[in-house]
Scaffold this motif. Sequence first.
Motif, PDB file in Angstrom:
ATOM      1  N   UNK A 122     -28.087 -32.467 -40.165  1.00  0.00           N
ATOM      2  CA  UNK A 122     -28.644 -33.772 -39.826  1.00  0.00           C
ATOM      3  C   UNK A 122     -28.494 -34.745 -40.987  1.00  0.00           C
ATOM      4  N   UNK A 123     -28.019 -35.952 -40.669  1.00  0.00           N
ATOM      5  CA  UNK A 123     -27.851 -36.984 -41.685  1.00  0.00           C
ATOM      6  C   UNK A 123     -26.552 -36.893 -42.462  1.00  0.00           C
ATOM      7  N   UNK A 124     -25.719 -35.885 -42.153  1.00  0.00           N
ATOM      8  CA  UNK A 124     -24.466 -35.720 -42.882  1.00  0.00           C
ATOM      9  C   UNK A 124     -23.362 -36.624 -42.382  1.00  0.00           C
ATOM     10  N   UNK A 125     -22.200 -36.515 -43.018  1.00  0.00           N
ATOM     11  CA  UNK A 125     -21.078 -37.388 -42.684  1.00  0.00           C
ATOM     12  C   UNK A 125     -19.781 -36.595 -42.604  1.00  0.00           C
ATOM     13  N   UNK A 126     -18.949 -37.006 -41.652  1.00  0.00           N
ATOM     14  CA  UNK A 126     -17.586 -36.492 -41.547  1.00  0.00           C
ATOM     15  C   UNK A 126     -16.657 -37.674 -41.369  1.00  0.00           C
ATOM     16  N   UNK A 127     -15.680 -37.789 -42.244  1.00  0.00           N
ATOM     17  CA  UNK A 127     -14.688 -38.859 -42.152  1.00  0.00           C
ATOM     18  C   UNK A 127     -13.348 -38.260 -41.747  1.00  0.00           C
ATOM     19  N   UNK A 128     -12.783 -38.783 -40.669  1.00  0.00           N
ATOM     20  CA  UNK A 128     -11.487 -38.321 -40.184  1.00  0.00           C
ATOM     21  C   UNK A 128     -10.451 -39.395 -40.510  1.00  0.00           C
ATOM     22  N   UNK A 129      -9.343 -38.981 -41.080  1.00  0.00           N
ATOM     23  CA  UNK A 129      -8.307 -39.933 -41.471  1.00  0.00           C
ATOM     24  C   UNK A 129      -6.935 -39.419 -41.051  1.00  0.00           C
ATOM     25  N   UNK A 130      -6.028 -40.352 -40.821  1.00  0.00           N
ATOM     26  CA  UNK A 130      -4.651 -40.020 -40.447  1.00  0.00           C
ATOM     27  C   UNK A 130      -3.715 -40.719 -41.420  1.00  0.00           C
ATOM     28  N   UNK A 131      -2.737 -39.989 -41.915  1.00  0.00           N
ATOM     29  CA  UNK A 131      -1.734 -40.570 -42.807  1.00  0.00           C
ATOM     30  C   UNK A 131      -0.348 -40.217 -42.291  1.00  0.00           C
ATOM     31  N   UNK A 132       0.545 -41.188 -42.325  1.00  0.00           N
ATOM     32  CA  UNK A 132       1.933 -40.966 -41.927  1.00  0.00           C
ATOM     33  C   UNK A 132       2.816 -40.934 -43.166  1.00  0.00           C
ATOM     34  N   UNK A 133       3.513 -39.832 -43.321  1.00  0.00           N
ATOM     35  CA  UNK A 133       4.501 -39.711 -44.391  1.00  0.00           C
ATOM     36  C   UNK A 133       5.891 -39.844 -43.771  1.00  0.00           C
ATOM     37  N   UNK A 134       6.905 -39.817 -44.614  1.00  0.00           N
ATOM     38  CA  UNK A 134       8.260 -40.022 -44.098  1.00  0.00           C
ATOM     39  C   UNK A 134       8.647 -38.924 -43.106  1.00  0.00           C
ATOM     40  N   UNK A 135       8.319 -37.671 -43.428  1.00  0.00           N
ATOM     41  CA  UNK A 135       8.762 -36.564 -42.584  1.00  0.00           C
ATOM     42  C   UNK A 135       7.614 -35.739 -42.022  1.00  0.00           C
ATOM     43  N   UNK A 136       6.379 -36.189 -42.194  1.00  0.00           N
ATOM     44  CA  UNK A 136       5.253 -35.419 -41.678  1.00  0.00           C
ATOM     45  C   UNK A 136       4.057 -36.342 -41.422  1.00  0.00           C
ATOM     46  N   UNK A 137       3.091 -35.778 -40.693  1.00  0.00           N
ATOM     47  CA  UNK A 137       1.834 -36.490 -40.484  1.00  0.00           C
ATOM     48  C   UNK A 137       0.706 -35.624 -41.030  1.00  0.00           C
ATOM     49  N   UNK A 138      -0.369 -36.266 -41.458  1.00  0.00           N
ATOM     50  CA  UNK A 138      -1.510 -35.553 -42.017  1.00  0.00           C
ATOM     51  C   UNK A 138      -2.787 -36.037 -41.338  1.00  0.00           C
ATOM     52  N   UNK A 139      -3.604 -35.105 -40.910  1.00  0.00           N
ATOM     53  CA  UNK A 139      -4.918 -35.409 -40.350  1.00  0.00           C
ATOM     54  C   UNK A 139      -5.946 -34.691 -41.210  1.00  0.00           C
ATOM     55  N   UNK A 140      -6.860 -35.452 -41.812  1.00  0.00           N
ATOM     56  CA  UNK A 140      -7.838 -34.858 -42.723  1.00  0.00           C
ATOM     57  C   UNK A 140      -9.255 -35.021 -42.185  1.00  0.00           C
ATOM     58  N   UNK A 141     -10.084 -34.030 -42.500  1.00  0.00           N
ATOM     59  CA  UNK A 141     -11.484 -33.997 -42.095  1.00  0.00           C
ATOM     60  C   UNK A 141     -12.307 -33.762 -43.363  1.00  0.00           C
ATOM     61  N   UNK A 142     -12.962 -34.807 -43.866  1.00  0.00           N
ATOM     62  CA  UNK A 142     -13.698 -34.727 -45.123  1.00  0.00           C
ATOM     63  C   UNK A 142     -15.192 -34.825 -44.855  1.00  0.00           C
ATOM     64  N   UNK A 143     -15.937 -33.779 -45.183  1.00  0.00           N
ATOM     65  CA  UNK A 143     -17.382 -33.797 -44.952  1.00  0.00           C
ATOM     66  C   UNK A 143     -18.131 -33.834 -46.278  1.00  0.00           C
ATOM     67  N   UNK A 144     -19.417 -34.199 -46.206  1.00  0.00           N
ATOM     68  CA  UNK A 144     -20.247 -34.245 -47.408  1.00  0.00           C
ATOM     69  C   UNK A 144     -21.272 -33.109 -47.400  1.00  0.00           C
ATOM     70  N   UNK A 145     -20.861 -31.966 -46.857  1.00  0.00           N
ATOM     71  CA  UNK A 145     -21.724 -30.794 -46.814  1.00  0.00           C
ATOM     72  C   UNK A 145     -21.887 -30.155 -48.182  1.00  0.00           C
ATOM     73  N   UNK A 146     -22.480 -28.968 -48.219  1.00  0.00           N
ATOM     74  CA  UNK A 146     -22.783 -28.315 -49.497  1.00  0.00           C
ATOM     75  C   UNK A 146     -21.568 -27.798 -50.240  1.00  0.00           C
ATOM     76  N   UNK A 147     -20.412 -27.731 -49.578  1.00  0.00           N
ATOM     77  CA  UNK A 147     -19.230 -27.199 -50.232  1.00  0.00           C
ATOM     78  C   UNK A 147     -19.173 -25.681 -50.142  1.00  0.00           C
ATOM     79  N   UNK A 148     -18.055 -25.126 -50.583  1.00  0.00           N
ATOM     80  CA  UNK A 148     -17.803 -23.696 -50.471  1.00  0.00           C
ATOM     81  C   UNK A 148     -17.530 -23.124 -51.857  1.00  0.00           C
TER      82      UNK A 148
END
Length: 207
Positions: A122-148
């Motif tokens: 509860x109260x946390x955050x998840x940021x989803x981002x998309x990046x286009x490179x010349x030969x690939x695409x990247x989809x990232x999921x960045x959260x502000x949880x406790x970490x691993x």
Amino acid sequence: PCYTFFESAWIDLMAIQQRANPSVLLRERRDEILEIAARHGAHNVRVFGSVARGEAGPSRPGDAAQALGETLDLLEGEFRARRATLTRPEGPPAGLPVRLDNESLKQVFLNLMLNALEAVGEGGRLAVAVAERRDRIEVSFADDGPGIPAETLRQLGNPFITTKARGSGLGLFLSRRLVRSAGGELDIESAVGRGTTCTVRLPRRRD
């Protein structure tokens, strides 16, 4: 026990909901996930069986932008129910052609987002981002949880290695196998106290 991908995702969703305020649980989200599972169950069992055995994965083309958008729509209500913030990509491209079919893409994205939602709470955050490179695409999921912790992070992606009390570890294992079957990679960066970022990198399909 041995779970299919969607059984594992369903267990994750139920664990999240059990900790949420029952008055704000969104039944329609559950029903949609069950509908997807029923509609594509046979496909998933066949695909995951071959991928887990190291055989060739799905070769049908897909659109990562479309698959991501549908997964975000599916889970947006769950984030609201948990009073967590979901930040969608800004101005995502209309199409991101890759060599992984849409159902497999949605399964990967669903697993990563459910993992993040359970981690941030509860109260946390998840940021989803998309990046286009010349030969690939990247989809990232960045959260502000406790970490691993570093020791656990090194083992993540192996069967039955999980950070969850009731998890199986198979969701991440199969997600990584699916991404690799299309020539891509699923990378995880994390540090205790700093959150976790999962990045799906896939070669751009050029017909």
